[in-house]
Write a protein that holds these residues in place. Sequence first.
Motif, mmCIF file in Angstrom:
data_model
loop_
_atom_site.group_PDB
_atom_site.id
_atom_site.type_symbol
_atom_site.label_atom_id
_atom_site.label_comp_id
_atom_site.label_asym_id
_atom_site.label_seq_id
_atom_site.Cartn_x
_atom_site.Cartn_y
_atom_site.Cartn_z
ATOM 1 N N GLY A 44 0.811 -1.200 0.000
ATOM 2 C CA GLY A 44 0.000 0.000 0.000
ATOM 3 C C GLY A 44 0.848 1.254 0.000
ATOM 4 O O GLY A 44 2.010 1.252 -0.415
ATOM 5 N N SER A 45 0.274 2.355 0.487
ATOM 6 C CA SER A 45 0.921 3.663 0.366
ATOM 7 C C SER A 45 1.842 3.965 1.545
ATOM 8 O O SER A 45 1.658 3.465 2.660
ATOM 9 N N GLY A 46 2.842 4.812 1.261
ATOM 10 C CA GLY A 46 3.772 5.239 2.292
ATOM 11 C C GLY A 46 4.330 6.609 1.976
ATOM 12 O O GLY A 46 4.180 7.137 0.867
ATOM 13 N N LYS A 47 4.986 7.216 2.962
ATOM 14 C CA LYS A 47 5.599 8.529 2.803
ATOM 15 C C LYS A 47 6.984 8.475 3.428
ATOM 16 O O LYS A 47 7.166 7.871 4.492
ATOM 17 N N PHE B 158 14.739 15.663 0.759
ATOM 18 C CA PHE B 158 13.700 15.194 -0.157
ATOM 19 C C PHE B 158 12.552 14.546 0.607
ATOM 20 O O PHE B 158 12.690 14.140 1.768
ATOM 21 N N THR B 159 11.423 14.495 -0.065
ATOM 22 C CA THR B 159 10.301 13.666 0.379
ATOM 23 C C THR B 159 10.017 12.677 -0.736
ATOM 24 O O THR B 159 10.466 12.840 -1.877
ATOM 25 N N ALA B 160 9.284 11.624 -0.412
ATOM 26 C CA ALA B 160 8.959 10.630 -1.428
ATOM 27 C C ALA B 160 7.596 10.025 -1.143
ATOM 28 O O ALA B 160 7.218 9.833 0.022
ATOM 29 N N ASP B 161 6.865 9.745 -2.216
ATOM 30 C CA ASP B 161 5.635 8.965 -2.146
ATOM 31 C C ASP B 161 5.955 7.542 -2.569
ATOM 32 O O ASP B 161 6.669 7.323 -3.567
ATOM 33 N N LEU B 162 5.427 6.565 -1.830
ATOM 34 C CA LEU B 162 5.681 5.161 -2.114
ATOM 35 C C LEU B 162 4.366 4.403 -2.193
ATOM 36 O O LEU B 162 3.389 4.767 -1.529
ATOM 37 N N CYS B 163 4.369 3.334 -2.988
ATOM 38 C CA CYS B 163 3.223 2.426 -2.992
ATOM 39 C C CYS B 163 3.697 1.050 -3.452
ATOM 40 O O CYS B 163 4.439 0.934 -4.432
ATOM 41 N N GLY B 164 3.281 0.021 -2.724
ATOM 42 C CA GLY B 164 3.728 -1.331 -3.029
ATOM 43 C C GLY B 164 2.576 -2.280 -3.290
ATOM 44 O O GLY B 164 1.510 -2.189 -2.671
ATOM 45 N N GLU B 165 2.802 -3.187 -4.240
ATOM 46 C CA GLU B 165 1.835 -4.241 -4.584
ATOM 47 C C GLU B 165 2.555 -5.585 -4.527
ATOM 48 O O GLU B 165 3.684 -5.709 -5.030
ATOM 49 N N TRP B 166 1.909 -6.594 -3.939
ATOM 50 C CA TRP B 166 2.538 -7.910 -3.781
ATOM 51 C C TRP B 166 1.621 -9.023 -4.269
ATOM 52 O O TRP B 166 0.415 -8.967 -4.066
#
Length: 199
Positions: free
Chosen positions: A37-40, A56-64
């Motif tokens: 799912g989503s992360g920061k 920096f900042t970053a947007d993350l999202c994972g699918e498994w």
Amino acid sequence: MRMLSVAACALLVGCSQSVQDYQAETPVLSLKEFFAGSGKAYGVLQDWRGKQTLRFTADLCGEWQGDQGNLYEVFYFSDGRVEQRHWRLQQGADGKITGTADDVVGEAQGQLSGNALYWQYVLRIPYDGSTLDVTVKDWLYLVDKQNLINRTSMHKFGIKVADLTLSIQQLDAKADCTALKQQVAELAAKATINTKAGK
């Protein structure tokens, strides 16, 4: 006495950590659970002298799917750059982690143990109109189920050239990744066009 031992250890070249040192630490880190799912993320890059060079900042999202995952990342740097990375990850039953990405040379390899992951890879970064390959040594520590600290050192010819400190928070484990996946694809396509144009 414990503090003195720690201080003495820090002064000894041969006193280095092993990922197995954290085998009993909890909560146990699982990439397919934390990077779902989503992360920061929020990070600071420092040069070899310890001087801050970038934030920096970053947007993350994972699918498994089982033990195989896709992690999409978009980075927003303090100098105005926006970059992306698409990790293709695999988590083995024995805690071994492998991963590939377009800006990673070969395969990243690592090992989970307790609340920690150590992994290493060669990252190809833009440098002075060309590219530079640096060896990345990555330590990840799960603080609690939603928060992780990442400490990274970057090396060239065996010499440390930069350090990175990064905090990552999981926001919504069930979030849909479609929007971020599309953004990553668009940034990757733009980067390819700029490379062909010599920019």
